[in-house]
Design an enzyme around this catalytic site. Structure first.
Site, PDB file in Angstrom:
ATOM      1  N   LYS A   1      46.569  31.595  38.215  1.00 22.52           N
ATOM      2  CA  LYS A   1      45.777  30.364  38.376  1.00 22.52           C
ATOM      3  C   LYS A   1      46.190  29.302  37.356  1.00 22.52           C
ATOM      4  CE  LYS A   1      41.828  32.461  37.733  1.00 22.52           C
ATOM      5  NZ  LYS A   1      42.329  33.834  37.526  1.00 22.52           N
TER       6      LYS A   1
ATOM      7  N   ARG B   1      32.712  31.071  39.447  1.00 22.67           N
ATOM      8  CA  ARG B   1      33.057  32.488  39.428  1.00 22.67           C
ATOM      9  C   ARG B   1      31.918  33.376  39.903  1.00 22.67           C
ATOM     10  NH1 ARG B   1      37.305  32.303  35.205  1.00 22.67           N
ATOM     11  NH2 ARG B   1      38.094  34.385  34.905  1.00 22.67           N
TER      12      ARG B   1
ATOM     13  N   ARG C   1      51.544  39.339  29.471  1.00 23.35           N
ATOM     14  CA  ARG C   1      51.346  37.930  29.094  1.00 23.35           C
ATOM     15  C   ARG C   1      51.256  37.771  27.573  1.00 23.35           C
ATOM     16  NH1 ARG C   1      46.498  34.750  31.631  1.00 23.35           N
ATOM     17  NH2 ARG C   1      45.339  36.548  30.851  1.00 23.35           N
TER      18      ARG C   1
ATOM     19  N   ARG D   1      46.648  37.875  24.190  1.00 21.56           N
ATOM     20  CA  ARG D   1      45.250  37.450  24.241  1.00 21.56           C
ATOM     21  C   ARG D   1      44.359  38.654  23.986  1.00 21.56           C
ATOM     22  NH1 ARG D   1      43.937  33.713  29.493  1.00 21.56           N
ATOM     23  NH2 ARG D   1      42.287  35.240  29.850  1.00 21.56           N
TER      24      ARG D   1
ATOM     25  N   ARG E   1      37.568  43.090  33.328  1.00 24.93           N
ATOM     26  CA  ARG E   1      37.705  41.792  34.011  1.00 24.93           C
ATOM     27  C   ARG E   1      37.921  41.996  35.512  1.00 24.93           C
ATOM     28  NH1 ARG E   1      42.423  39.550  30.712  1.00 24.93           N
ATOM     29  NH2 ARG E   1      42.380  37.746  32.088  1.00 24.93           N
TER      30      ARG E   1
HETATM   31  P1  AP5 Z   1      48.283  33.087  34.376  1.00 29.11           P
HETATM   32  O1  AP5 Z   1      48.724  31.847  35.062  1.00 29.11           O
HETATM   33  O2  AP5 Z   1      47.910  33.009  32.935  1.00 29.11           O
HETATM   34  O3  AP5 Z   1      47.117  33.793  35.247  1.00 29.11           O
HETATM   35  P2  AP5 Z   1      45.603  33.431  35.428  1.00 29.11           P
HETATM   36  O4  AP5 Z   1      45.235  33.721  36.838  1.00 29.11           O
HETATM   37  O5  AP5 Z   1      45.302  32.055  34.903  1.00 29.11           O
HETATM   38  O6  AP5 Z   1      44.987  34.544  34.502  1.00 29.11           O
HETATM   39  P3  AP5 Z   1      43.802  34.513  33.481  1.00 29.11           P
HETATM   40  O7  AP5 Z   1      43.812  35.903  32.858  1.00 29.11           O
HETATM   41  O8  AP5 Z   1      43.865  33.371  32.533  1.00 29.11           O
HETATM   42  O9  AP5 Z   1      42.593  34.378  34.405  1.00 29.11           O
HETATM   43  P4  AP5 Z   1      41.215  34.850  34.121  1.00 29.11           P
HETATM   44  O10 AP5 Z   1      40.527  34.349  35.325  1.00 29.11           O
HETATM   45  O11 AP5 Z   1      41.037  36.295  33.844  1.00 29.11           O
HETATM   46  O12 AP5 Z   1      40.890  34.209  32.698  1.00 29.11           O
HETATM   47  P5  AP5 Z   1      40.271  32.838  32.246  1.00 29.11           P
HETATM   48  O13 AP5 Z   1      41.119  32.321  31.175  1.00 29.11           O
HETATM   49  O14 AP5 Z   1      39.922  31.966  33.397  1.00 29.11           O
HETATM   50  O15 AP5 Z   1      49.443  34.169  34.577  1.00 29.11           O
HETATM   51  C1  AP5 Z   1      49.349  35.479  34.018  1.00 29.11           C
HETATM   52  C2  AP5 Z   1      50.753  35.946  33.560  1.00 29.11           C
HETATM   53  O16 AP5 Z   1      51.597  36.081  34.705  1.00 29.11           O
HETATM   54  C3  AP5 Z   1      51.479  34.963  32.623  1.00 29.11           C
HETATM   55  O17 AP5 Z   1      52.211  35.698  31.687  1.00 29.11           O
HETATM   56  C4  AP5 Z   1      52.407  34.157  33.554  1.00 29.11           C
HETATM   57  O18 AP5 Z   1      53.561  33.695  32.872  1.00 29.11           O
HETATM   58  C5  AP5 Z   1      52.746  35.206  34.615  1.00 29.11           C
HETATM   59  N1  AP5 Z   1      52.908  34.628  35.945  1.00 29.11           N
HETATM   60  C6  AP5 Z   1      52.101  33.693  36.535  1.00 29.11           C
HETATM   61  N2  AP5 Z   1      52.539  33.415  37.792  1.00 29.11           N
HETATM   62  C7  AP5 Z   1      53.629  34.207  37.994  1.00 29.11           C
HETATM   63  C8  AP5 Z   1      54.514  34.409  39.108  1.00 29.11           C
HETATM   64  N3  AP5 Z   1      54.354  33.730  40.258  1.00 29.11           N
HETATM   65  N4  AP5 Z   1      55.530  35.296  38.963  1.00 29.11           N
HETATM   66  C9  AP5 Z   1      55.679  36.011  37.816  1.00 29.11           C
HETATM   67  N5  AP5 Z   1      54.883  35.859  36.724  1.00 29.11           N
HETATM   68  C10 AP5 Z   1      53.861  34.986  36.819  1.00 29.11           C
HETATM   69  O19 AP5 Z   1      38.885  33.363  31.655  1.00 29.11           O
HETATM   70  C11 AP5 Z   1      38.841  34.181  30.493  1.00 29.11           C
HETATM   71  C12 AP5 Z   1      37.403  34.587  30.218  1.00 29.11           C
HETATM   72  O20 AP5 Z   1      36.594  33.408  29.997  1.00 29.11           O
HETATM   73  C13 AP5 Z   1      36.690  35.320  31.349  1.00 29.11           C
HETATM   74  O21 AP5 Z   1      36.970  36.718  31.338  1.00 29.11           O
HETATM   75  C14 AP5 Z   1      35.226  35.021  31.003  1.00 29.11           C
HETATM   76  O22 AP5 Z   1      34.779  35.792  29.925  1.00 29.11           O
HETATM   77  C15 AP5 Z   1      35.295  33.573  30.541  1.00 29.11           C
HETATM   78  N6  AP5 Z   1      35.133  32.626  31.668  1.00 29.11           N
HETATM   79  C16 AP5 Z   1      36.045  31.697  32.100  1.00 29.11           C
HETATM   80  N7  AP5 Z   1      35.550  31.012  33.132  1.00 29.11           N
HETATM   81  C17 AP5 Z   1      34.319  31.508  33.387  1.00 29.11           C
HETATM   82  C18 AP5 Z   1      33.321  31.235  34.354  1.00 29.11           C
HETATM   83  N8  AP5 Z   1      33.500  30.291  35.302  1.00 29.11           N
HETATM   84  N9  AP5 Z   1      32.169  31.959  34.321  1.00 29.11           N
HETATM   85  C19 AP5 Z   1      31.949  32.905  33.382  1.00 29.11           C
HETATM   86  N10 AP5 Z   1      32.862  33.219  32.436  1.00 29.11           N
HETATM   87  C20 AP5 Z   1      34.035  32.536  32.439  1.00 29.11           C
END
Ligand code: AP5
Length: 221
Positions: A9, A84, A123, A156, A167
């Site tokens: 994402k 979410r 990552r 992270r 997660r």
């Molecule tokens: P990346 O692009 O970082 O993936 P992502 O989907 O953004 O993963 P996240 O782990 O950041 O999502 P998340 O939803 O768990 O965490 P968030 O930060 O929103 O890619 C991942 C890896 O793959 C990277 O190394 C990248 O280089 C590689 N990659 C990407 N695309 C690729 C491809 N096509 N091919 C090969 N490699 C690839 O949230 C974190 C925490 O915050 C949550 O757990 C929660 O505690 C809190 N939080 C955030 N939002 C909310 C909400 N709305 N409600 C409640 N809690 C929330």
């Protein structure tokens, strides 16, 4: 932008926001910034994030509401990782109705769990500027050093195996239902995110342009 942890994402949202000239609003990034700044919000959020749990709805919704009031959202915005839960989706609908700004599309990135675990466990992120790397797919030029700002590149806190498992459980229990919710509203664009970042970007931008019926720089808002 919907999708399970690690599906890509953040990677896609950053590029889409830049190419389409709209604001990128990542609730995960906002919480990480608050944690780094040591604010009260950051202290509360960290307890949930480190364990792989979702931050309570009322905290997230208040934060997004404040963010959507800023000037850089006028041309449009992309929400990454929000909503979410169904309660967050309903709060967003009320908020956007008040602002008179309908959702153009909901992009749901999909990939197998095995691939998600490979992406998450490999990552690495820059502790200073947040740039994202991957030990196999996208390593920094110099081990442990950010290509963009020279900051320290590390894992992270919530990319440890126990937090990843939690997660994925939280996603299945609370977030996966949003797919059905947005499908009923005829807003859903399901995208296969198992290809290269370039391939996935092509599929996402094609869907957005088709939905909005316009070219880049005119998509959201
Ligand atoms: P990346 O692009 O970082 O993936 P992502 O989907 O953004 O993963 P996240 O782990 O950041 O999502 P998340 O939803 O768990 O965490 P968030 O930060 O929103 O890619 C991942 C890896 O793959 C990277 O190394 C990248 O280089 C590689 N990659 C990407 N695309 C690729 C491809 N096509 N091919 C090969 N490699 C690839 O949230 C974190 C925490 O915050 C949550 O757990 C929660 O505690 C809190 N939080 C955030 N939002 C909310 C909400 N709305 N409600 C409640 N809690 C929330």
């Amino acid at each position: 932008m919907l999708g399970p942890p690690g599906v890509g994402k953040g990677t896609q949202a950053e590029r889409i926001a830049s190419e389409f000239g709209i604001a990128h609003i990542s609730t995960g990034d906002m919480f990480r910034e608050a944690v780094a700044a040591g604010t009260e919000l950051g202290k509360t959020a960290r307890e949930y994030m480190a364990a792989g749990a979702l931050v309570p709805d009322e905290i997230v919704v208040g934060m997004v509401e404040e963010r959507l009031g800023r000037d850089d959202t006028r041309k449009g915005f992309l929400l990454d990782g929000f909503p979410r839960t169904i309660a967050q989706a309903e709060a967003l609908e009320r908020l956007l109705q008040t602002l008179g700004r309908p959702v153009t599309a909901v992009v749901d990135l999909r990939a197998d769990e095995e691939l998600l675990i490979t992406r998450l466990s490999g990552r690495r992120v820059c502790a200073s500027c947040g740039a994202t790397y991957h030990v196999q797919n996208k390593p920094p030029k110099q081990d442990g050093v950010c290509d963009v700002c020279g900051g320290e590149v590390r894992q992270r806190e919530d990319d440890r195996p126990e937090a990843i498992r939690e997660r994925l459980r939280e996603y299945a229990a609370k977030t996966a239902a949003l797919t059905e919710h947005y499908s009923r509203l005829e807003l859903l664009e399901s995208i296969d995110a198992s290809g290269t970042p370039e391939e996935v970007f092509g599929l996402v931008s094609e869907a957005l342009i088709r939905r909005a019926g316009v070219g880049t720089h005119q998509v959201a808002g």
